[in-house]
Design an enzyme around this catalytic site. Structure first.
Site, mmCIF file in Angstrom:
data_model
loop_
_atom_site.group_PDB
_atom_site.id
_atom_site.type_symbol
_atom_site.label_atom_id
_atom_site.label_comp_id
_atom_site.label_asym_id
_atom_site.label_seq_id
_atom_site.Cartn_x
_atom_site.Cartn_y
_atom_site.Cartn_z
ATOM 1 N N GLU A 48 46.362 90.425 73.233
ATOM 2 C CA GLU A 48 47.524 90.895 72.464
ATOM 3 C C GLU A 48 47.895 89.911 71.370
ATOM 4 O O GLU A 48 47.791 88.697 71.541
ATOM 5 C CB GLU A 48 48.715 91.100 73.395
ATOM 6 C CG GLU A 48 48.586 92.388 74.165
ATOM 7 C CD GLU A 48 49.656 92.530 75.219
ATOM 8 O OE1 GLU A 48 50.571 93.344 75.025
ATOM 9 O OE2 GLU A 48 49.582 91.833 76.232
ATOM 10 N N CYS A 86 51.595 85.551 66.038
ATOM 11 C CA CYS A 86 51.535 84.924 67.353
ATOM 12 C C CYS A 86 50.260 85.399 68.033
ATOM 13 O O CYS A 86 50.081 86.594 68.264
ATOM 14 C CB CYS A 86 52.780 85.343 68.142
ATOM 15 S SG CYS A 86 52.791 84.701 69.812
ATOM 16 N N CYS A 139 46.685 84.867 82.058
ATOM 17 C CA CYS A 139 47.077 83.456 82.104
ATOM 18 C C CYS A 139 47.023 82.984 83.551
ATOM 19 O O CYS A 139 47.458 83.692 84.448
ATOM 20 C CB CYS A 139 48.502 83.293 81.561
ATOM 21 S SG CYS A 139 49.034 81.560 81.473
ATOM 22 N N CYS A 169 54.228 80.932 85.864
ATOM 23 C CA CYS A 169 55.647 80.817 85.520
ATOM 24 C C CYS A 169 56.349 82.090 85.994
ATOM 25 O O CYS A 169 55.924 83.200 85.664
ATOM 26 C CB CYS A 169 55.806 80.629 84.014
ATOM 27 S SG CYS A 169 54.855 79.232 83.393
ATOM 28 N N CYS A 205 57.683 84.858 83.376
ATOM 29 C CA CYS A 205 56.803 85.375 82.317
ATOM 30 C C CYS A 205 55.951 86.524 82.838
ATOM 31 O O CYS A 205 55.311 86.417 83.893
ATOM 32 C CB CYS A 205 55.907 84.247 81.807
ATOM 33 S SG CYS A 205 54.777 84.789 80.508
ATOM 34 N N CYS A 255 58.554 86.952 73.442
ATOM 35 C CA CYS A 255 58.036 85.885 74.304
ATOM 36 C C CYS A 255 58.023 86.324 75.764
ATOM 37 O O CYS A 255 59.025 86.805 76.278
ATOM 38 C CB CYS A 255 58.941 84.664 74.261
ATOM 39 S SG CYS A 255 59.051 83.892 72.688
HETATM 40 N N1 SAH Z 1 51.475 78.954 77.984
HETATM 41 C C1 SAH Z 1 52.039 78.398 76.783
HETATM 42 C C2 SAH Z 1 52.032 79.380 75.654
HETATM 43 C C3 SAH Z 1 52.959 80.584 75.840
HETATM 44 S S1 SAH Z 1 54.325 80.371 74.817
HETATM 45 C C4 SAH Z 1 53.421 77.861 77.084
HETATM 46 O O1 SAH Z 1 53.903 78.075 78.188
HETATM 47 O O2 SAH Z 1 53.995 77.169 76.255
HETATM 48 C C5 SAH Z 1 55.431 81.513 75.397
HETATM 49 C C6 SAH Z 1 56.845 80.952 75.407
HETATM 50 O O3 SAH Z 1 57.712 81.977 75.869
HETATM 51 C C7 SAH Z 1 57.005 79.793 76.358
HETATM 52 O O4 SAH Z 1 57.879 78.874 75.814
HETATM 53 C C8 SAH Z 1 57.639 80.437 77.588
HETATM 54 O O5 SAH Z 1 58.402 79.515 78.299
HETATM 55 C C9 SAH Z 1 58.482 81.503 76.957
HETATM 56 N N2 SAH Z 1 58.670 82.660 77.827
HETATM 57 C C10 SAH Z 1 57.856 83.113 78.798
HETATM 58 N N3 SAH Z 1 58.362 84.217 79.351
HETATM 59 C C11 SAH Z 1 59.515 84.480 78.708
HETATM 60 C C12 SAH Z 1 60.471 85.516 78.791
HETATM 61 N N4 SAH Z 1 60.322 86.529 79.656
HETATM 62 N N5 SAH Z 1 61.517 85.477 77.963
HETATM 63 C C13 SAH Z 1 61.650 84.490 77.045
HETATM 64 N N6 SAH Z 1 60.761 83.510 76.900
HETATM 65 C C14 SAH Z 1 59.712 83.487 77.729
#
Ligand code: SAH
Length: 377
Positions: free
Chosen positions: A99, A112, A119, A123, A126, A350
């Site tokens: 994506e 992006c 992944c 987390c 996410c 995100c």
């Molecule tokens: N794996 C890397 C790259 C992904 S960046 C990383 O973790 O940095 C994606 C960003 O979105 C990260 O900062 C993550 O913390 C944030 N994120 C993940 N899930 C989210 C959500 N449901 N709502 C808002 N931010 C989120």
């Protein structure tokens, strides 16, 4: 050293550096200027099929298509948000989802991109985590995402009027696919190609400490963002299990080391997803400010209100809470920004990338160009 996309030895040319293309054309008995012609066609003119590179002799194009391919990603669906954000869902040649999100902004556009299909990190907030790791993307698959998004936004090969920022914040953990990521960045910076310099690229990590140290040693490196989500180990272990491997102490000491490589005016970005009632209290804000101040980091914090998505058990912090949280950080000298969510209605924000083609038909667009269009002179 050439990158294979299948057992049939089909090369994915979008993933080759200029020198590798020279090697490749020489195996076909062609002079090196053919390599520059091909590189320019793919990366500057953004042509995605040999058929359309009409300045190459026909026989050579036929020979090329026996051995290689320009494009490998298949468009599955394309969504457009009410705020103009676009989300692309592709499938790789071996059927894994990829994506990409295009975010139009006033000053410049941001793309992006994803570094992995799925992944491996878990987390809890996410959605991508729910896919697990499907596989690493190749350098070519990373570069191709950007080419396709630019072509869709502006037309094949057309100038990009506002310049392009790239963020490695799509699906996956970029630092667990470091070599392919860095190769893609080297390909994209070429002046004869996309010419998106590393200074326009930000890569985000959940905290893969050895790669933070390695990135600091690379002269022409992208900017770094770090996802924190919690100001103490206890909570971070729970929200981001990677913290058990590289706890905050190690992470921040790697950041401190990285700081020596910061250029004038450059800052780290810490991303902090705001989860209602979980990590958003005044006390969390004070802990976060103290953590950063203790390490004397030249950093800024981006607060990201959580983007909800079924079945994640979180809600975004209310806006007043986000603002109060920011005030506490600011009062302790930490530069803080509130990130406006983009593309939530099409699951493009995100943490919402989970290869969903069915979540809602809102914003679903007809696929107008499965095949590249010809450039209109
Ligand atoms: N794996 C890397 C790259 C992904 S960046 C990383 O973790 O940095 C994606 C960003 O979105 C990260 O900062 C993550 O913390 C944030 N994120 C993940 N899930 C989210 C959500 N449901 N709502 C808002 N931010 C989120």
């Amino acid at each position: 050293m050439l990158e294979l996309i299948s057992q049939m030895d089909t090369l994915h040319l979008a993933g080759l550096l200029p020198v590798e293309l020279v090697d490749f054309v020489s195996t076909l008995g062609q002079p090196r200027y053919r390599a520059s012609q091909i590189f320019r066609s793919i990366h500057a003119r953004r042509i995605m099929s040999f058929e359309d590179i009409t300045d190459l002799p026909k026989e050579f194009r036929a020979k090329l298509s026996e051995r290689a391919t320009v494009a490998t990603l298949r468009s599955e669906s394309r969504y457009r948000s009410s705020d103009g954000t676009r989300r692309y869902l592709f499938k790789t040649h071996d059927n894994f989802p990829v994506e990409t999100v295009f975010i139009p902004e006033e000053r410049r556009d941001t793309i992006c991109f994803s570094s992995q299909s799925g992944c491996p990190l878990q987390c809890t907030f996410c959605l991508t985590a729910q896919l697990g790791l499907l596989r690493n993307l190749t350098a070519g698959e990373i570069v191709e995402q950007i080419i396709v998004a630019l072509n869709d936004a502006y037309g094949v090969g057309n100038e990009t009027p506002r310049g392009t920022n790239l963020v490695g914040m799509g699906a996956g953990e970029p630092f667990l696919n470091f070599d392919n990521l860095m190769k893609a960045i080297r390909i994209m910076k070429e002046p004869a190609g996309l010419h998106i310099v590393p200074n326009r690229v930000t890569v985000s990590t959940a905290g893969v400490v050895p790669r933070i140290r390695e990135l600091a040693t690379i002269a022409d490196r992208p900017h770094l963002a770090i996802s924190l989500a919690a100001p103490n180990d206890e909570l971070r272990n729970e929200l981001m299990p990677i913290n058990k491997k590289w706890p905050l102490k190690d992470l921040l000491s790697a950041c401190k080391g990285f700081e020596k490589s910061l250029r004038a005016g450059e800052r780290f970005t810490f991303e902090y997803v705001m989860l209602d009632g979980v990590n958003d209290s005044d006390e969390h804000a004070r802990q976060l400010a103290n953590l950063l101040n203790r390490h004397e980091l030249r950093a800024k914090v981006n607060l990201i209100p959580h983007n909800s998505a079924e079945p994640l058990p979180y809600q975004p912090s209310p806006m007043q809470r986000v603002k109060d949280f920011r005030s506490i950080l600011e009062s302790k000298g930490v530069h803080t920004f509130i990130r406006q969510p983009r593309g939530r209605d099409i699951l493009a924000a995100c943490g919402q990338l989970a290869a969903r083609g069915d979540a809602s038909n809102a914003g679903l667009l007809e696929l107008s160009n499965r095949r590249p269009e010809r450039r209109i002179a």
